[in-house]
Design a protein around this motif. Structure first.
Motif, mmCIF file in Angstrom:
data_model
loop_
_atom_site.group_PDB
_atom_site.id
_atom_site.type_symbol
_atom_site.label_atom_id
_atom_site.label_comp_id
_atom_site.label_asym_id
_atom_site.label_seq_id
_atom_site.Cartn_x
_atom_site.Cartn_y
_atom_site.Cartn_z
ATOM 1 N N THR A 16 0.816 -1.208 0.000
ATOM 2 C CA THR A 16 0.000 0.000 0.000
ATOM 3 C C THR A 16 0.851 1.261 0.000
ATOM 4 N N GLY A 17 2.001 1.222 0.684
ATOM 5 C CA GLY A 17 2.854 2.398 0.776
ATOM 6 C C GLY A 17 3.267 2.952 -0.570
ATOM 7 N N PRO A 18 3.880 2.145 -1.452
ATOM 8 C CA PRO A 18 4.262 2.656 -2.778
ATOM 9 C C PRO A 18 3.076 3.147 -3.600
ATOM 10 N N LYS A 19 1.921 2.481 -3.451
ATOM 11 C CA LYS A 19 0.738 2.916 -4.201
ATOM 12 C C LYS A 19 0.320 4.321 -3.782
ATOM 13 N N ILE A 20 0.383 4.600 -2.476
ATOM 14 C CA ILE A 20 0.011 5.928 -1.991
ATOM 15 C C ILE A 20 0.969 6.978 -2.541
ATOM 16 N N ILE A 21 2.263 6.656 -2.545
ATOM 17 C CA ILE A 21 3.258 7.603 -3.050
ATOM 18 C C ILE A 21 3.048 7.873 -4.537
#
Length: 292
Positions: A16-21
């Motif tokens: 989820t982290g990279p998707k948010i970025i």
């Protein structure tokens, strides 16, 4: 909570982290391109006074968009319509012919072996490095000597050459146009022109769309070449005409709303072209993606 569940939750968080970025970056990029268009829409809906007395990113007390656009199209004997038609002529015809010539030359350099091919290709690549402003004055002197200055051809003819388009079409033709299919067509009696129009152009569709859009935007937004070549206001493209209006705002403030309204209209054809032609990119990117 079991170790397996905890591991799945950690993996989900990591994904989820990279998707948010990435989403945040895309939002910023979209805002960078869309905010100026929003400002133009807002500015085109105001009077000249409201442009300077109200918030630049919000509408004024009176929504004057349609009346402003009516003034744009009717001012000075409908001269804006003439400028718009000129831009459609320059950009439309220029982009279509430049794309066709780039496709033909790129296909020939990729699929035919002839003496001097690499030298010609190197010369064309050298043309990519030469800015258009460097060739505008020599072109003007040349066209003046042959009587083409201050004519439609003075702007249209230089737009027919696209070194970048030739480069892209050559690379794309070398990788997508099947040589075996060309040989089969020759055995069946097809001529070289028919092979090019029936087989090569279909394979080159994504590259052709890219070249066409690059040329369309480049010619539509071109300012310096028409400025050098043209002196008759009836031959002006929309960029030169709008700058002519903008230069009069100090003397006549009403030209502010004429200019902003004209800018809004000038954006619409490019937006339509991008929306309509993007499906060809998607089609080209998915070619050959079927599982065997």
């Amino acid at each position: 909570m079991s170790a397996q569940t905890a591991g799945g939750a950690a993996a989900g968080t990591a994904r989820t982290g990279p998707k948010i970025i990435v989403t945040a970056v895309l939002v910023v990029v979209a805002a960078y391109f869309l905010v100026p268009i929003y400002w133009v829409i807002v500015a085109a809906s105001k009077s000249s006074e409201e442009l300077f007395t109200t918030n630049g990113f919000w509408f004024g007390q009176h929504f004057r968009l349609f009346s402003n656009l009516a003034d744009v199209f009717s001012y000075d004997g409908h001269i804006f319509i003439r400028w718009f038609a000129n831009s459609v002529l320059y950009a439309g015809v220029g982009a279509v012919l430049a794309t066709y010539f780039a496709a033909a030359a790129g296909y020939a350099m990729a699929k035919y072996d002839f003496r001097g091919r690499n030298a010609v290709y190197a010369a064309v690549l050298g043309g990519v490095l030469v800015p258009g402003t460097a060739t505008a004055l020599p072109l003007f002197l040349l066209f003046s000597q042959i009587g083409l200055a201050n004519t439609y051809l003075a702007v249209l003819l230089p737009s027919l050459v696209s070194p970048f388009g030739l480069f892209l079409c050559r690379i794309y033709a070398a990788s997508t146009v099947d040589t075996a299919l060309m040989e089969s067509a020759r055995i069946d009696g097809a001529g070289e022109l028919r092979i090019f129009h029936v087989i090569a152009l279909r394979s080159l569709t994504p590259a052709l769309v890219t070249v066409f859009l690059f040329q369309l935007v480049s010619i539509w937004n071109n300012y310096f070449l028409p400025l050098i070549m043209l002196s008759d206001a009836k031959l002006f493209p929309i960029t030169l005409g709008l700058n002519n209006w903008r230069s009069q705002v100090d003397r006549l403030p009403e030209f502010y709303q004429l200019t902003t309204g004209g800018v809004l209209v000038s954006v619409i054809p490019l937006a339509i072209a991008m929306i309509v032609l993007q499906r060809f990119w998607r089609g080209g990117l998915t070619e050959g993606a079927v599982k065997g």
